[in-house]
Design an enzyme around this catalytic site. Structure first.
Site, PDB file in Angstrom:
ATOM      1  N   GLY A 128      85.937  -1.685  84.688  1.00 44.07           N
ATOM      2  CA  GLY A 128      84.581  -1.753  84.164  1.00 44.07           C
ATOM      3  C   GLY A 128      83.942  -0.419  84.475  1.00 44.07           C
ATOM      4  N   GLU A 129      82.786  -0.452  85.082  1.00 42.89           N
ATOM      5  CA  GLU A 129      82.108   0.785  85.474  1.00 42.89           C
ATOM      6  C   GLU A 129      81.805   0.666  86.973  1.00 42.89           C
ATOM      7  OE1 GLU A 129      81.555   3.776  84.146  1.00 42.89           O
ATOM      8  OE2 GLU A 129      80.707   4.098  86.133  1.00 42.89           O
ATOM      9  N   SER A 130      82.486   1.502  87.757  1.00 43.89           N
ATOM     10  CA  SER A 130      82.405   1.340  89.212  1.00 43.89           C
ATOM     11  C   SER A 130      80.987   1.528  89.739  1.00 43.89           C
ATOM     12  CB  SER A 130      83.366   2.295  89.911  1.00 43.89           C
ATOM     13  OG  SER A 130      83.082   3.629  89.566  1.00 43.89           O
ATOM     14  N   CYS A 159      91.607   0.077  88.000  1.00 40.37           N
ATOM     15  CA  CYS A 159      90.734   1.109  87.415  1.00 40.37           C
ATOM     16  C   CYS A 159      89.415   1.236  88.196  1.00 40.37           C
ATOM     17  CB  CYS A 159      90.538   0.843  85.933  1.00 40.37           C
ATOM     18  SG  CYS A 159      90.039   2.328  85.055  1.00 40.37           S
ATOM     19  N   ARG A 203      87.452  10.152  89.782  1.00 36.66           N
ATOM     20  CA  ARG A 203      86.975   9.352  88.640  1.00 36.66           C
ATOM     21  C   ARG A 203      87.212  10.101  87.352  1.00 36.66           C
ATOM     22  NH1 ARG A 203      81.188   8.373  88.438  1.00 36.66           N
ATOM     23  NH2 ARG A 203      81.566   6.816  86.842  1.00 36.66           N
ATOM     24  N   ILE A 211      92.092   3.712  80.777  1.00 37.29           N
ATOM     25  CA  ILE A 211      90.824   3.805  80.041  1.00 37.29           C
ATOM     26  C   ILE A 211      89.801   4.488  80.945  1.00 37.29           C
ATOM     27  CG2 ILE A 211      89.035   2.516  78.795  1.00 37.29           C
ATOM     28  CD1 ILE A 211      91.199   0.200  78.603  1.00 37.29           C
ATOM     29  N   ARG A 212      89.489   5.746  80.641  1.00 33.32           N
ATOM     30  CA  ARG A 212      88.618   6.555  81.520  1.00 33.32           C
ATOM     31  C   ARG A 212      88.985   6.330  82.987  1.00 33.32           C
ATOM     32  NH1 ARG A 212      85.365   5.261  77.359  1.00 33.32           N
ATOM     33  NH2 ARG A 212      84.553   3.373  78.297  1.00 33.32           N
ATOM     34  N   HIS A 220      95.492  -0.743  83.400  1.00 30.75           N
ATOM     35  CA  HIS A 220      95.006  -2.105  83.125  1.00 30.75           C
ATOM     36  C   HIS A 220      96.144  -3.026  82.692  1.00 30.75           C
ATOM     37  CE1 HIS A 220      90.595  -1.258  82.953  1.00 30.75           C
ATOM     38  NE2 HIS A 220      91.016  -0.037  82.687  1.00 30.75           N
ATOM     39  N   GLU A 223      96.231  -6.088  82.728  1.00 29.05           N
ATOM     40  CA  GLU A 223      95.696  -7.347  82.174  1.00 29.05           C
ATOM     41  C   GLU A 223      95.576  -7.304  80.655  1.00 29.05           C
ATOM     42  OE1 GLU A 223      94.052  -5.069  83.761  1.00 29.05           O
ATOM     43  OE2 GLU A 223      92.096  -4.740  82.840  1.00 29.05           O
TER      44      GLU A 223
HETATM   45  N1  GLN Z   1      85.428   5.392  84.605  1.00 25.72           N
HETATM   46  C1  GLN Z   1      85.120   4.097  85.120  1.00 25.72           C
HETATM   47  C2  GLN Z   1      84.420   4.195  86.461  1.00 25.72           C
HETATM   48  O1  GLN Z   1      84.190   5.224  86.966  1.00 25.72           O
HETATM   49  C3  GLN Z   1      86.356   3.239  85.267  1.00 25.72           C
HETATM   50  C4  GLN Z   1      86.875   2.849  83.912  1.00 25.72           C
HETATM   51  C5  GLN Z   1      87.604   1.548  83.860  1.00 25.72           C
HETATM   52  O2  GLN Z   1      87.564   0.731  84.774  1.00 25.72           O
HETATM   53  N2  GLN Z   1      88.248   1.299  82.760  1.00 25.72           N
HETATM   54  O3  GLN Z   1      84.098   3.195  87.007  1.00 25.72           O
END
Ligand code: GLN
Length: 205
Positions: free
Chosen positions: A50-52, A82, A111, A140-141, A183, A185
């Protein structure tokens, strides 16, 4: 039949549903965790992608950060994927100024390490602890592990041929903590979740 452990998925933000499904396919009981009373019911926890920075803010608001840290100190198995890997890292490179990891793993993660422009990247990599067939790794990022301590076991790295990413650890374990940059999942191959479920079963009293 032996009773299956209950494994939680931190459900404040991120791809919670996919992890619940992947966990269930391994035979454990899976449940979303949004409050500390739910955390108390689980024998293991997944921190999803997600977004940390957002997850960090929300677990502080929901007063989950300290209870998660206490359960980690107590030996509960936790798997971070992630953003979840970022949350488990003791150090974050390129985090925001107010970003606090949960910590526990002696790793420094970068990150968005694959480049801010590169939204996603896929490759197959070897991860012998889950079996001889390569794992399809979807990034993913994603972060990668920049530095790691002696207690950290590197379970998978980016293979040769991917520039600066080659050789970077992207799956690591330290005791009861497991983290992947990618990921599993989302691929339908649930071997990483099976490996984690085995960690939870092994730790269960
Ligand atoms: N770039 C996101 C972060 O810094 C992580 C991306 C992800 O979990 N797919 O949290």
């Amino acid at each position: 039949m032996t009773q299956q452990p209950t494994v939680g998925v931190l459900a404040v933000q991120g791809d919670v549903r996919e992890h619940l499904g992947a966990l269930e396919s391994t035979g454990v009981v899976a449940m979303p965790v949004r409050r500390s009373s739910e955390l108390a019911e689980v024998a293991g926890l997944v921190l999803p992608g997600g977004e940390s920075t957002t997850i960090d803010k929300l677990i502080r608001i929901f007063e989950l950060r300290d209870p998660i840290r206490a359960r980690i100190a107590d030996g509960m198995p936790v798997y971070g994927s992630c953003a979840g890997m970022i949350l488990l890292a003791d150090q974050i490179v390129d985090g925001t100024t107010d970003q606090l990891p949960i910590g526990g793993m002696s790793i420094s993660v970068r990150r968005n390490a694959f480049g801010r422009q590169v939204d996603s990247f896929e490759c197959h990599l070897d991860m012998p602890v889950v079996g001889p067939e390569p794992v399809q790794a979807v990034f993913i990022r994603a972060p990668w592990v920049q530095e790691w301590g002696g207690a950290v076991e590197v379970l998978a790295r980016v293979p040769e041929g991917h520039g600066d990413a080659s050789g970077r650890p992207v799956a690591v374990r330290q005791g009861n903590l497991l983290a992947t940059s990618f990921h599993p999942e989302v691929t339908g191959d649930h071997r990483v979740h099976s490996y984690f479920a085995a960690m939870v079963r092994a730790a269960a009293p």
